[in-house]
Design a protein around this motif. Structure first.
Motif, PDB file in Angstrom:
ATOM      1  N   ASN A  44      47.468  33.706  39.420  1.00 46.25           N
ATOM      2  CA  ASN A  44      47.424  34.894  40.269  1.00 46.25           C
ATOM      3  C   ASN A  44      48.572  34.921  41.266  1.00 46.25           C
ATOM      4  OD1 ASN A  44      44.132  34.277  39.818  1.00 46.25           O
ATOM      5  ND2 ASN A  44      44.880  36.336  39.424  1.00 46.25           N
ATOM      6  N   TYR A  45      49.710  34.380  40.873  1.00 40.85           N
ATOM      7  CA  TYR A  45      50.867  34.369  41.765  1.00 40.85           C
ATOM      8  C   TYR A  45      51.250  35.786  42.188  1.00 40.85           C
ATOM      9  CZ  TYR A  45      55.577  33.669  43.534  1.00 40.85           C
ATOM     10  OH  TYR A  45      56.701  33.673  44.329  1.00 40.85           O
ATOM     11  N   SER A  82      48.961  40.200  48.136  1.00 42.43           N
ATOM     12  CA  SER A  82      48.035  40.093  49.253  1.00 42.43           C
ATOM     13  C   SER A  82      48.774  39.737  50.546  1.00 42.43           C
ATOM     14  CB  SER A  82      46.968  39.042  48.939  1.00 42.43           C
ATOM     15  OG  SER A  82      46.146  38.808  50.052  1.00 42.43           O
ATOM     16  N   GLY A  91      48.644  37.290  44.392  1.00 43.26           N
ATOM     17  CA  GLY A  91      48.585  36.483  45.620  1.00 43.26           C
ATOM     18  C   GLY A  91      49.712  36.860  46.570  1.00 43.26           C
TER      19      GLY A  91
END
Length: 147
Positions: free
Chosen positions: A12-13, A19, A16
Motif C-alpha cells: 500500500n505504498y 494519506s 500510504g
C-alpha cells in the motif's frame, strides 16, 4: 505545462503516500497513487498505470516509485520508453514528493525529476546526539524553546 505525477510501490505504498500528502497539503489534481498488491502481477500493475495515464492527459508525466529495481520501477521505466516527456525516480521521501507535487506544473519534466531526487538527498539526515555528561549538571538552556 501540465504535469501528472504517478506514485507507485509495493503493498500500500501508493495509498500510504496519498494519506500523508493529503494530510499535509490536501487533494492535488494531477496526482495518482497506485498500489502494487500481493495479488498483482507486472501485467496488472502495468494496466493500472496505463489507466492512470489515460485518465490524466498531461504534457508530461513523472513516475515516483518506492524501490529502485522493483517491479513498480521496472513497469514505469518500460512505459517511459513508449512516450516522450516521462521520467522515473525511486527512493524519494515524502517531503521531496510533496515539494514535487507543489512544483509540478512549473518545471520541465527532467528538471522536476532532478529536483525531487536532489531534495531527497538534501533532507535525508542522521541526528547525532551530543553526550555532554550528566544531564542534571547541564545548565545549558539553549534547547528550552525547541529548535
Amino acid at each position: 505545462m501540465k504535469t501528472n505525477i504517478i506514485i507507485t510501490g509495493h503493498g500500500n505504498y501508493g495509498t500510504g503516500v496519498e494519506s500523508s500528502i493529503r494530510l499535509l497539503a490536501g487533494h492535488n489534481e494531477g496526482v495518482e497513487f497506485i498500489d502494487f498488491l500481493e495479488e498483482d502481477t507486472d501485467v496488472t500493475l502495468k494496466d493500472k498505470v496505463i489507466n492512470a495515464l489515460a485518465n490524466n492527459k498531461a504534457d508530461q508525466n513523472l513516475f515516483v516509485c518506492d524501490i529502485l529495481g522493483g517491479t513498480p520501477f521496472k513497469v514505469c521505466v518500460e512505459l517511459s520508453y513508449e512516450k516522450e516527456n516521462m521520467e522515473v525516480v525511486a527512493g524519494c521521501n515524502i517531503g521531496a514528493i510533496l515539494e514535487g507535487i507543489l512544483l509540478k506544473d512549473s518545471m520541465e519534466i527532467a528538471e522536476l525529476a532532478d529536483s525531487v531526487v536532489n531534495s531527497t538527498k538534501d533532507t535525508a539526515v542522521r541526528f547525532t546526539k551530543i553526550n555532554s555528561g550528566n544531564s542534571a549538571d547541564n545548565n545549558d538552556s539553549s534547547m528550552d524553546d525547541g529548535i
